[in-house]
Design an enzyme around this catalytic site. Structure first.
Site, PDB file in Angstrom:
ATOM      1  N   CYS A  47     -10.815  -8.460  38.665  1.00  0.00           N
ATOM      2  CA  CYS A  47      -9.677  -8.763  39.534  1.00  0.00           C
ATOM      3  C   CYS A  47      -9.424 -10.269  39.596  1.00  0.00           C
ATOM      4  CB  CYS A  47      -9.937  -8.221  40.928  1.00  0.00           C
ATOM      5  SG  CYS A  47      -8.654  -8.650  42.122  1.00  0.00           S
TER       6      CYS A  47
ATOM      7  N   CYS B 219     -37.791 -39.535  45.373  1.00  0.00           N
ATOM      8  CA  CYS B 219     -39.245 -39.401  45.403  1.00  0.00           C
ATOM      9  C   CYS B 219     -39.586 -37.924  45.556  1.00  0.00           C
ATOM     10  CB  CYS B 219     -39.816 -40.222  46.557  1.00  0.00           C
ATOM     11  SG  CYS B 219     -41.612 -40.332  46.561  1.00  0.00           S
TER      12      CYS B 219
END
Length: 324
Positions: free
Chosen positions: A17, A295
């Site tokens: 669709c 980090c």
């Protein structure tokens, strides 16, 4: 660059669709327009009343600026909207008119689409073969006006249709709403205690006593839970902290940042988008040009060396490590 000099390209996808295929592309930066329509049939100027009977299928045509959004990104979004293993249609919509397809407009698009499909197959996301075809684009016919931007014009009906069709439920099971919904039991079976503590409980591993802080091999780092690509060795540097540090992400869209006020301090937490794994923190004391220090915890990552990228399903990153 203004719109008068912008160079645009076209992409055409079929995902069942067409109402459900507009929004995922329209929200992307660099996408100029998304139009619902028909393609692939025998008759000219098909309508909603006769397109299926004449062999057309529902498609969307995307006009985009390749300088701002790559075709590979469009492919990634496409795969995450469909069930590529179903040859009979999409969800409750059955029949040829609702089948999937990638219709390339250039030979480069064909090459990238085939590569993307092969990579998806290697990742074994599905337990059945991928049957979505890749074929040359045919004439595109825009659908009627009332089909365009359906999710904007009929938001409640659109939401009900997506939910009732089974599309959202299927996609949630495969890709997750914002993350893959692995159960706690499954995660504890798949992860080591440290990996589980870091990714699921926001833990932190010991500095200088983790797997990747001193890893100098070339390759990429992916999420230990979902496998989504996160960082590259090309952006890794020795921050002196004892944790693997990076100046920038490999795929920015896979990184989510949040405020972290735990431990009586303000920090910016870094999480993965799909798996929602806790990865670490980002700081503003990194090297130029980004000035960032991502980090990370080694326990949240899996390293894939450059020579294994194709085998592991990450061939799209191979060019990063080829000598120029």
């Amino acid at each position: 660059m203004n719109d008068k000099t912008m160079i645009t390209e076209r992409a055409i996808f079929a995902g069942g669709c067409f109402w459900c295929m507009e929004k995922p592309f329209e929200v992307l930066d660099g996408v100029i327009s998304v139009t619902s329509g028909y393609a692939g049939g025998a008759n000219k100027n098909p309508t909603y009343e006769n397109y299926a009977a004449n062999g057309h299928i529902e498609v969307v045509e995307i006009v985009y600026d390749p300088a701002r959004v790559a075709y590979e990104k469009l492919l990634d979004v496409f795969w995450r909207q469909i069930d590529p293993t179903d040859p009979g249609g999409q969800f409750v919509d059955r029949g040829h008119a609702y089948t999937t397809g990638i219709f390339y407009t250039t030979e480069e698009q064909k090459k990238l689409a085939e590569k993307s499909k092969a990579n998806l197959e290697k990742r074994m996301v599905y337990d059945k073969p991928i049957v979505t075809p890749i074929a040359p684009a045919q004439i595109f016919y825009p659908a009627e006006d009332y089909h365009q931007d359906y999710y904007k014009e009929n938001p409640l009906r659109y939401k009900f249709y997506r939910s009732g069709s089974g599309r959202d439920r299927f996609l949630d099971e495969i890709w997750g709403k914002d993350r893959k919904q692995w159960s706690e039991h499954e995660l504890k079976k798949r992860l080591t205690p440290l990996q589980y503590d870091v990714t699921q409980k926001d833990g932190t591993e010991p500095a200088f006593r983790n797997e990747y802080w001193d890893n100098h091999r070339e390759g990429i780092y992916v999420d230990i839970v979902s496998g989504e690509p996160l960082f590259s060795s090309q952006d890794k540097y020795d921050s002196g902290t004892g944790w693997p540090s990076f100046s920038k992400p490999l795929v920015q869209e896979n990184i989510v940042t949040r405020e972290d006020r735990k431990l009586f301090m303000f920090r910016t937490e870094v999480r993965s988008r799909l798996a929602d794994s806790h990865l670490g923190h980002v700081f503003d004391d990194g090297p130029l040009p980004t000035g960032k220090r991502y980090c990370m915890n080694s326990a949240a990552l899996r390293f894939i060396p450059k020579e294994e990228l194709e085998k592991e399903g990450y061939a799209e990153f191979q060019p990063l490590f080829e000598k120029r």
